[in-house]
Enzyme design. Structure first.
Site, PDB file in Angstrom:
ATOM      1  N   SER A  45       0.812  -1.217   0.000  1.00  0.00           N
ATOM      2  CA  SER A  45       0.000   0.000   0.000  1.00  0.00           C
ATOM      3  C   SER A  45       0.847   1.269   0.000  1.00  0.00           C
ATOM      4  O   SER A  45       0.296   2.366   0.000  1.00  0.00           O
ATOM      5  CB  SER A  45      -0.914   0.001   1.227  1.00  0.00           C
ATOM      6  OG  SER A  45      -0.169   0.131   2.417  1.00  0.00           O
ATOM      7  N   THR A 168      -2.143   2.533   3.488  1.00  0.00           N
ATOM      8  CA  THR A 168      -1.487   3.842   3.511  1.00  0.00           C
ATOM      9  C   THR A 168      -0.770   3.848   4.846  1.00  0.00           C
ATOM     10  O   THR A 168      -1.123   3.073   5.733  1.00  0.00           O
ATOM     11  CB  THR A 168      -2.555   4.972   3.508  1.00  0.00           C
ATOM     12  OG1 THR A 168      -3.199   5.004   2.246  1.00  0.00           O
ATOM     13  CG2 THR A 168      -1.980   6.339   3.806  1.00  0.00           C
ATOM     14  N   THR A 186       1.405   6.824   0.396  1.00  0.00           N
ATOM     15  CA  THR A 186       0.562   5.717  -0.069  1.00  0.00           C
ATOM     16  C   THR A 186       0.731   5.457  -1.557  1.00  0.00           C
ATOM     17  O   THR A 186       1.136   6.363  -2.307  1.00  0.00           O
ATOM     18  CB  THR A 186      -0.929   6.045   0.202  1.00  0.00           C
ATOM     19  OG1 THR A 186      -1.734   4.899  -0.059  1.00  0.00           O
ATOM     20  CG2 THR A 186      -1.427   7.186  -0.676  1.00  0.00           C
ATOM     21  N   LEU A 221     -10.877   4.565   2.496  1.00  0.00           N
ATOM     22  CA  LEU A 221     -11.389   5.053   1.216  1.00  0.00           C
ATOM     23  C   LEU A 221     -11.230   6.570   1.141  1.00  0.00           C
ATOM     24  O   LEU A 221     -11.976   7.322   1.760  1.00  0.00           O
ATOM     25  CB  LEU A 221     -12.857   4.659   1.108  1.00  0.00           C
ATOM     26  CG  LEU A 221     -13.460   4.594  -0.278  1.00  0.00           C
ATOM     27  CD1 LEU A 221     -12.680   3.653  -1.187  1.00  0.00           C
ATOM     28  CD2 LEU A 221     -14.894   4.116  -0.177  1.00  0.00           C
TER      29      LEU A 221
HETATM   30  N1  ASP Z   1      -6.545   6.480   1.676  1.00  0.00           N
HETATM   31  C1  ASP Z   1      -5.854   5.878   0.572  1.00  0.00           C
HETATM   32  C2  ASP Z   1      -6.419   6.379  -0.710  1.00  0.00           C
HETATM   33  O1  ASP Z   1      -7.619   6.517  -0.815  1.00  0.00           O
HETATM   34  C3  ASP Z   1      -5.882   4.401   0.535  1.00  0.00           C
HETATM   35  C4  ASP Z   1      -5.994   3.690   1.821  1.00  0.00           C
HETATM   36  O2  ASP Z   1      -5.607   4.191   2.843  1.00  0.00           O
HETATM   37  O3  ASP Z   1      -6.504   2.587   1.822  1.00  0.00           O
HETATM   38  O4  ASP Z   1      -5.663   6.570  -1.635  1.00  0.00           O
END
Ligand code: ASP
Length: 309
Positions: A45, A168, A186, A221
């Site tokens: 990630s 992330t 990320t 998300l």
């Molecule tokens: N927040 C990150 C994104 O949306 C991904 C994650 O943390 O799962 O790019």
């Protein structure tokens, strides 16, 4: 002195704390903490080994924020540089800008002496190829990429594997002067549409830090954190007198207004107030976060509170 992190950040906490113990700043610590995670090929990630976009290209997002003067640096959709957090810090410290994306971010990284490389690890490439082959059938095996390019948006939507979208790393630190800083780095949403930015490089969404009140950073998300300005909302809740726990809970309540199916809401946050009191929350039933203080030899993992959507 204290640093908190999402659970996958535990491998970076010790070196961040060593920096603080030697009199280093919170900014230095939260940048340094990111490096082992960005280098870790097993973390799909973040950085090298991160899952690619739908066309098989690793695109990274990162941001860093200085809580003392509310300075920030961000890079979005940067390709080929495994330490986007350091490029983000240089944006903050050496440019009059806050954010660079795509080609401009890569140009700047090159100018600053970082070496471009292929960030797609063999394992991530295999997972990407197998995932698409599973979705698109035998024609993928013959000429997969050409098929994908025909209808990228459909491919991206179809190929998204809910088990692989998330991840992330977040860090928030308080140094020996009482100054705060936060960092987020990320590879974003696996199999995303090329050019998609998540919350991680967006100040106020996935990352926010203000010495006066506290800091907050997200995983999950990104579109949700962007739509609710989740990190800054949390810090503003502290400004208006809430404890760090109350602030996070109230910010998460905003997600109910999004009208999303409950099973699609995936959000996690780590937060800390200016006095070093911390709290973390997740929509997932079991999730941890990590922290280290100057009196600890090694980081500890502790459970996050659960938020029922
Ligand atoms: N927040 C990150 C994104 O949306 C991904 C994650 O943390 O799962 O790019």
């Amino acid at each position: 002195m204290i640093i908190i992190a999402s659970a996958n950040g535990d491998i970076g906490l010790k070196q961040g704390m060593d920096i603080l113990k030697k009199g280093g700043t919170a900014i230095e610590a939260v940048e340094s903490c990111c490096w082992p995670v960005e280098d870790n090929p097993l973390d799909n990630s973040v950085g090298y080994g991160g899952y690619p976009n739908v066309l098989g290209v690793v695109e990274l997002d990162a941001s860093i924020m200085d809580g003392k003067f509310l300075r920030a640096g961000c890079v979005g959709a940067i390709k080929g540089y495994r330490h986007p957090i350091s490029v983000a810090r240089k944006v903050m410290e050496e440019l009059h800008h806050v954010m660079l994306v795509g080609e401009g971010a890569e140009m700047f990284a090159k100018e600053k002496g970082y070496t471009a490389e292929n960030l797609l690890s063999p394992e991530a490439e295999k997972t990407w190829k197998d995932g698409l082959a599973g979705k698109f059938g035998p024609e993928w095996a013959n000429d997969g990429l050409a098929n994908i390019k025909a209808l990228i948006s459909q491919a991206s939507a179809l190929a998204t594997d809910p088990q692989k979208v998330a991840g992330t790393v977040n860090f928030i630190a308080i140094d020996g002067h009482g100054d705060m800083a936060s960092s987020v780095t990320t590879s974003g949403w696996a199999w995303k549409y090329p050019g998609r930015l998540g919350d991680s490089p967006i100040i106020g969404a996935g990352n926010y830090c203000d010495n006066r009140y506290g800091g907050a950073a997200c995983t999950g998300l990104g579109e949700i954190a962007i739509r609710t300005s989740l990190a800054r909302t949390t810090v503003m809740n502290m400004r208006f007198g809430m404890s760090v726990e109350e602030a996070v809970r109230a910010a998460f309540e905003d997600m109910r207004a999004l009208g999303m199916p409950k099973d699609k809401v995936n959000m996690n946050m780590v937060a800390m107030d200016a006095q070093g009191r911390h709290f973390a929350m997740s929509t997932n039933p079991t999730a941890d976060y990590a922290y280290i203080t100057d009196s600890m030899d090694a980081p500890a993992l502790i459970p996050r509170a659960r938020f029922e959507v």
